[in-house]
Design a protein around this motif. Structure first.
Motif, PDB file in Angstrom:
ATOM      1  N   TRP A   8      -2.484   3.124 -10.802  1.00 29.19           N
ATOM      2  CA  TRP A   8      -3.804   3.402 -10.311  1.00 29.19           C
ATOM      3  C   TRP A   8      -4.587   2.036 -10.176  1.00 29.19           C
ATOM      4  CZ3 TRP A   8      -4.897   7.149  -6.858  1.00 29.19           C
ATOM      5  CH2 TRP A   8      -4.242   8.456  -7.030  1.00 29.19           C
ATOM      6  N   TYR A   9      -4.552   1.605 -11.387  1.00 33.73           N
ATOM      7  CA  TYR A   9      -5.607   0.231 -11.744  1.00 33.73           C
ATOM      8  C   TYR A   9      -4.874  -0.873 -10.603  1.00 33.73           C
ATOM      9  CZ  TYR A   9      -7.107  -3.979 -13.860  1.00 33.73           C
ATOM     10  OH  TYR A   9      -7.685  -5.049 -13.979  1.00 33.73           O
ATOM     11  N   LYS A  10      -3.721  -1.012 -10.770  1.00 34.72           N
ATOM     12  CA  LYS A  10      -3.015  -1.963  -9.942  1.00 34.72           C
ATOM     13  C   LYS A  10      -3.315  -1.891  -8.621  1.00 34.72           C
ATOM     14  CE  LYS A  10      -0.989  -4.843 -12.805  1.00 34.72           C
ATOM     15  NZ  LYS A  10      -1.040  -6.388 -13.064  1.00 34.72           N
ATOM     16  N   TYR A  11      -3.239  -0.714  -7.948  1.00 37.25           N
ATOM     17  CA  TYR A  11      -3.456  -0.369  -6.414  1.00 37.25           C
ATOM     18  C   TYR A  11      -4.897  -0.646  -6.293  1.00 37.25           C
ATOM     19  CZ  TYR A  11      -2.898   2.856  -2.554  1.00 37.25           C
ATOM     20  OH  TYR A  11      -2.878   3.352  -1.353  1.00 37.25           O
ATOM     21  N   VAL A  12      -5.836  -0.052  -7.072  1.00 38.48           N
ATOM     22  CA  VAL A  12      -7.417  -0.485  -6.793  1.00 38.48           C
ATOM     23  C   VAL A  12      -7.353  -1.938  -6.824  1.00 38.48           C
ATOM     24  CG1 VAL A  12      -9.533  -0.311  -7.914  1.00 38.48           C
ATOM     25  CG2 VAL A  12      -8.235   1.653  -7.720  1.00 38.48           C
ATOM     26  N   ARG A  34       0.898  -1.223   0.057  1.00 37.93           N
ATOM     27  CA  ARG A  34      -0.228  -0.033   0.086  1.00 37.93           C
ATOM     28  C   ARG A  34       0.867   1.225  -0.129  1.00 37.93           C
ATOM     29  NH1 ARG A  34      -3.818  -2.801   4.195  1.00 37.93           N
ATOM     30  NH2 ARG A  34      -5.683  -2.954   2.683  1.00 37.93           N
ATOM     31  N   ASN A  35       1.753   1.254   0.765  1.00 31.97           N
ATOM     32  CA  ASN A  35       2.772   2.340   0.879  1.00 31.97           C
ATOM     33  C   ASN A  35       3.425   2.750  -0.298  1.00 31.97           C
ATOM     34  OD1 ASN A  35       2.066   2.933   3.569  1.00 31.97           O
ATOM     35  ND2 ASN A  35       3.770   1.815   4.428  1.00 31.97           N
ATOM     36  N   VAL A  36       4.059   1.694  -0.825  1.00 32.06           N
ATOM     37  CA  VAL A  36       4.493   1.724  -2.275  1.00 32.06           C
ATOM     38  C   VAL A  36       3.829   2.241  -3.200  1.00 32.06           C
ATOM     39  CG1 VAL A  36       5.641   0.550  -4.198  1.00 32.06           C
ATOM     40  CG2 VAL A  36       6.363   0.039  -1.888  1.00 32.06           C
ATOM     41  N   PHE A  37       2.529   1.711  -3.598  1.00 31.45           N
ATOM     42  CA  PHE A  37       1.491   2.229  -4.489  1.00 31.45           C
ATOM     43  C   PHE A  37       1.153   3.660  -4.244  1.00 31.45           C
ATOM     44  CE2 PHE A  37       0.108  -2.152  -5.684  1.00 31.45           C
ATOM     45  CZ  PHE A  37       0.478  -1.952  -6.828  1.00 31.45           C
ATOM     46  N   ASP A  38       1.128   4.051  -2.803  1.00 29.19           N
ATOM     47  CA  ASP A  38       0.665   5.329  -2.590  1.00 29.19           C
ATOM     48  C   ASP A  38       1.812   6.359  -2.908  1.00 29.19           C
ATOM     49  OD1 ASP A  38      -1.812   6.750  -1.469  1.00 29.19           O
ATOM     50  OD2 ASP A  38      -0.332   7.504  -0.087  1.00 29.19           O
ATOM     51  N   ARG A  39       3.087   6.102  -2.558  1.00 23.62           N
ATOM     52  CA  ARG A  39       3.977   7.013  -3.070  1.00 23.62           C
ATOM     53  C   ARG A  39       4.267   6.808  -4.627  1.00 23.62           C
ATOM     54  NH1 ARG A  39       8.987   4.002  -0.534  1.00 23.62           N
ATOM     55  NH2 ARG A  39      10.306   5.357  -1.553  1.00 23.62           N
ATOM     56  N   ALA A  40       3.940   6.042  -5.273  1.00 26.37           N
ATOM     57  CA  ALA A  40       3.948   5.839  -6.639  1.00 26.37           C
ATOM     58  C   ALA A  40       3.045   6.811  -7.278  1.00 26.37           C
ATOM     59  CB  ALA A  40       3.903   4.342  -7.082  1.00 26.37           C
ATOM     60  N   VAL A  41       1.622   6.676  -6.918  1.00 23.68           N
ATOM     61  CA  VAL A  41       0.670   7.448  -7.543  1.00 23.68           C
ATOM     62  C   VAL A  41       0.909   8.779  -7.034  1.00 23.68           C
ATOM     63  CG1 VAL A  41      -0.988   5.320  -7.973  1.00 23.68           C
ATOM     64  CG2 VAL A  41      -1.297   6.965  -5.948  1.00 23.68           C
ATOM     65  N   GLN A  42       1.545   9.374  -5.961  1.00 26.62           N
ATOM     66  CA  GLN A  42       1.865  10.564  -5.670  1.00 26.62           C
ATOM     67  C   GLN A  42       2.789  11.239  -6.690  1.00 26.62           C
ATOM     68  OE1 GLN A  42       2.548  11.252  -1.599  1.00 26.62           O
ATOM     69  NE2 GLN A  42       0.818  10.036  -0.911  1.00 26.62           N
ATOM     70  N   LEU A  43       3.651  10.444  -6.981  1.00 27.74           N
ATOM     71  CA  LEU A  43       5.019  10.984  -8.007  1.00 27.74           C
ATOM     72  C   LEU A  43       4.400  10.878  -9.306  1.00 27.74           C
ATOM     73  CD1 LEU A  43       8.008   9.286  -6.299  1.00 27.74           C
ATOM     74  CD2 LEU A  43       7.736  11.829  -6.897  1.00 27.74           C
ATOM     75  N   LEU A  44       3.687   9.762  -9.639  1.00 27.32           N
ATOM     76  CA  LEU A  44       3.229   9.730 -11.203  1.00 27.32           C
ATOM     77  C   LEU A  44       1.791   9.568 -11.214  1.00 27.32           C
ATOM     78  CD1 LEU A  44       6.045   6.873 -11.844  1.00 27.32           C
ATOM     79  CD2 LEU A  44       6.192   9.293 -12.308  1.00 27.32           C
ATOM     80  N   VAL A  46      -7.854  -7.922  -1.679  1.00 30.08           N
ATOM     81  CA  VAL A  46      -7.304  -8.197  -0.165  1.00 30.08           C
ATOM     82  C   VAL A  46      -8.586  -8.101   0.706  1.00 30.08           C
ATOM     83  CG1 VAL A  46      -4.898  -7.621  -0.215  1.00 30.08           C
ATOM     84  CG2 VAL A  46      -6.596  -6.121   0.338  1.00 30.08           C
ATOM     85  N   GLY A  47      -9.745  -7.630  -0.118  1.00 32.54           N
ATOM     86  CA  GLY A  47     -11.018  -7.544   0.508  1.00 32.54           C
ATOM     87  C   GLY A  47     -11.465  -6.337   1.101  1.00 32.54           C
ATOM     88  N   ASP A  48     -10.400  -5.210   1.070  1.00 30.78           N
ATOM     89  CA  ASP A  48     -10.808  -3.842   1.660  1.00 30.78           C
ATOM     90  C   ASP A  48     -11.476  -2.929   0.735  1.00 30.78           C
ATOM     91  OD1 ASP A  48     -10.689  -1.555   2.947  1.00 30.78           O
ATOM     92  OD2 ASP A  48      -8.611  -1.704   3.758  1.00 30.78           O
ATOM     93  N   ILE A  49     -12.707  -3.087   0.937  1.00 27.49           N
ATOM     94  CA  ILE A  49     -13.659  -2.523  -0.604  1.00 27.49           C
ATOM     95  C   ILE A  49     -13.704  -1.018  -0.216  1.00 27.49           C
ATOM     96  CG2 ILE A  49     -16.059  -2.452  -1.418  1.00 27.49           C
ATOM     97  CD1 ILE A  49     -14.243  -5.086  -1.999  1.00 27.49           C
ATOM     98  N   PRO A  50     -13.836  -0.620   1.217  1.00 26.57           N
ATOM     99  CA  PRO A  50     -13.637   1.169   1.344  1.00 26.57           C
ATOM    100  C   PRO A  50     -12.637   1.601   0.952  1.00 26.57           C
ATOM    101  CG  PRO A  50     -14.547  -0.288   3.227  1.00 26.57           C
ATOM    102  CD  PRO A  50     -14.218  -1.291   2.381  1.00 26.57           C
ATOM    103  N   LYS A  51     -11.373   0.939   1.176  1.00 29.61           N
ATOM    104  CA  LYS A  51     -10.223   1.472   0.771  1.00 29.61           C
ATOM    105  C   LYS A  51      -9.994   1.436  -0.794  1.00 29.61           C
ATOM    106  CE  LYS A  51      -5.808   2.370   2.000  1.00 29.61           C
ATOM    107  NZ  LYS A  51      -5.327   3.491   2.720  1.00 29.61           N
ATOM    108  N   CYS A  52     -10.644   0.330  -1.457  1.00 32.42           N
ATOM    109  CA  CYS A  52     -10.704   0.141  -2.768  1.00 32.42           C
ATOM    110  C   CYS A  52     -11.413   1.467  -3.466  1.00 32.42           C
ATOM    111  CB  CYS A  52     -11.165  -1.133  -3.156  1.00 32.42           C
ATOM    112  SG  CYS A  52     -11.375  -1.342  -4.934  1.00 32.42           S
ATOM    113  N   ARG A  53     -12.643   1.895  -3.066  1.00 33.72           N
ATOM    114  CA  ARG A  53     -13.522   2.731  -3.056  1.00 33.72           C
ATOM    115  C   ARG A  53     -12.561   3.995  -3.000  1.00 33.72           C
ATOM    116  NH1 ARG A  53     -18.757   1.686  -2.015  1.00 33.72           N
ATOM    117  NH2 ARG A  53     -18.901   0.850  -3.666  1.00 33.72           N
TER     118      ARG A  53
END
Length: 80
Positions: A51-55, A34-44, A61-68
């Protein structure tokens, strides 16, 4: 880690960010991924596949609120 050192040299590489996040997921470090994806989408933020891979990861992992929430952040960038 090796990935962090590589990112110091080439932080604009979307492929490197993706490989790093996938490595963390393979090793079941979901929060690290999560941290890696978050840093990545902030930079790029215009790289849609990050974004697609992050979602997709949040859905898997079943975290639908986070997914949304991630999906809504992505849509603020008005992707193509």
């Amino acid at each position: 880690s090796v990935f962090e050192r590589a990112l110091e040299v080439e932080h604009r590489s979307s492929e490197l960010w993706l490989r790093y996040a996938e490595f963390e997921m393979r090793n079941e470090f979901v929060n690290h991924a999560r941290n890696v994806f978050d840093r990545a989408v902030q930079l790029l933020p215009r790289v849609d596949f990050l974004w697609y891979k992050y979602v997709y990861m949040e859905e898997m992992v079943g975290d639908i609120p986070k997914c949304r929430a991630v999906f809504e952040r992505w849509m603020k960038w008005m992707p193509d």
